[in-house]
Design a protein around this motif. Structure first.
Motif, mmCIF file in Angstrom:
data_model
loop_
_atom_site.group_PDB
_atom_site.id
_atom_site.type_symbol
_atom_site.label_atom_id
_atom_site.label_comp_id
_atom_site.label_asym_id
_atom_site.label_seq_id
_atom_site.Cartn_x
_atom_site.Cartn_y
_atom_site.Cartn_z
ATOM 1 N N PHE A 9 -8.756 5.667 -0.623
ATOM 2 C CA PHE A 9 -8.920 4.591 -1.599
ATOM 3 C C PHE A 9 -7.634 3.775 -1.707
ATOM 4 O O PHE A 9 -6.541 4.295 -1.460
ATOM 5 C CB PHE A 9 -9.246 5.153 -2.993
ATOM 6 N N GLU A 10 -7.778 2.516 -2.125
ATOM 7 C CA GLU A 10 -6.607 1.748 -2.528
ATOM 8 C C GLU A 10 -6.202 2.226 -3.914
ATOM 9 O O GLU A 10 -7.053 2.391 -4.801
ATOM 10 C CB GLU A 10 -6.922 0.259 -2.555
ATOM 11 N N VAL A 11 -4.895 2.438 -4.112
ATOM 12 C CA VAL A 11 -4.423 2.989 -5.381
ATOM 13 C C VAL A 11 -3.272 2.154 -5.930
ATOM 14 O O VAL A 11 -2.626 1.379 -5.221
ATOM 15 C CB VAL A 11 -3.967 4.457 -5.236
ATOM 16 N N GLY A 12 -3.024 2.354 -7.227
ATOM 17 C CA GLY A 12 -1.884 1.733 -7.889
ATOM 18 C C GLY A 12 -1.346 2.665 -8.953
ATOM 19 O O GLY A 12 -1.945 3.708 -9.251
ATOM 20 N N ILE A 13 -0.204 2.300 -9.519
ATOM 21 C CA ILE A 13 0.421 3.038 -10.617
ATOM 22 C C ILE A 13 0.456 2.124 -11.832
ATOM 23 O O ILE A 13 0.825 0.947 -11.718
ATOM 24 C CB ILE A 13 1.864 3.465 -10.265
#
Length: 234
Positions: free
Chosen positions: A122-126
């Protein structure tokens, strides 16, 4: 267990991926040992007093009643005042604490392996509260910029989670619909309530869920393998 099919996943940082509480406690224990003025004062008394005062100050900061500099000053100044030690030492103690605190940063159990598997699927972020320079130090130390497509730090947005402005900004960065974003976080107020109000899906990482959480969160878990199963990752 219901399956989650997000197009983008944001992770909270402190006490979701990284063990802030453990590092904070260890840092305060080091402060207790560092200063002679704590002789005769039990370590636990320092920890309890600091936590009580710091919690109240963060609530004031979140409401916009104080700025970050006042929070930094008062958390040790008022702790020392309550303990009956020299409150003029608050500035030095704050610097010593941050040095020790940084020495104890580490991943939450199971988070490292699971996070890396998720980033391969998956594309992820913080998305995190906290002071920007401290959070960036953590992000750099754990090389999260290599895997996180977007990094949202509330102080840089101008509001703290669960303020809608933070979630709106993070949503715009992804370019996907709100309903297709999953937020993985530990705080009921900041993460579960904030995420659900933003119409995101929420995976709540907690060992002590409250009843309202069952209505708002799409997944409640205390073991990262359960998050992997819900994302259909082996």
């Amino acid at each position: 267990m219901s399956q989650l099919n997000p197009k983008f996943i944001y992770f909270d940082l402190d006490d979701t991926l990284l063990d802030h509480k453990k590092a904070e406690q260890a840092g305060l224990q080091d402060v207790h040992e560092h200063f002679d003025m704590f002789d005769g004062i039990p370590e636990q008394q320092l920890l309890d007093t600091y936590h009580h005062i710091n919690k109240g100050l963060w609530e004031e900061y979140g409401r916009g009643e104080i700025d970050r500099h006042e929070l930094h000053r008062r958390r040790f100044q008022e702790t020392f005042r309550d303990l009956g030690v020299d409150e003029q030492m608050h500035e030095e103690a704050g610097k010593v604490y941050m040095r020790y605190y940084r020495n104890h940063w580490e991943w939450i159990d199971g988070a490292y392996e699971s996070y890396n598997k998720i980033t391969q699927n998956f594309e992820v972020g913080i998305m995190t509260n906290g002071f920007a320079e401290t959070q960036w130090l953590k992000i750099d130390q754990f090389k999260l910029k290599e895997t996180a497509r977007h990094i949202v730090i509330s102080e840089e947005v101008g509001e703290m989670k669960p303020h809608p402005k933070v979630f709106d900004h993070a949503t715009e960065l992804t370019g996907v619909d709100r309903e297709d974003i999953l937020y993985v976080g530990d705080s009921f107020t900041s993460d579960v309530v904030g995420g659900s109000k933003a119409n995101w899906k929420v995976a709540w990482f907690t060992k002590a869920p409250v009843d309202e959480g069952y209505k708002l969160a799409h997944l409640i878990f205390d073991d990262f393998t359960d998050l992997l199963k819900a994302l259909n990752i082996k």
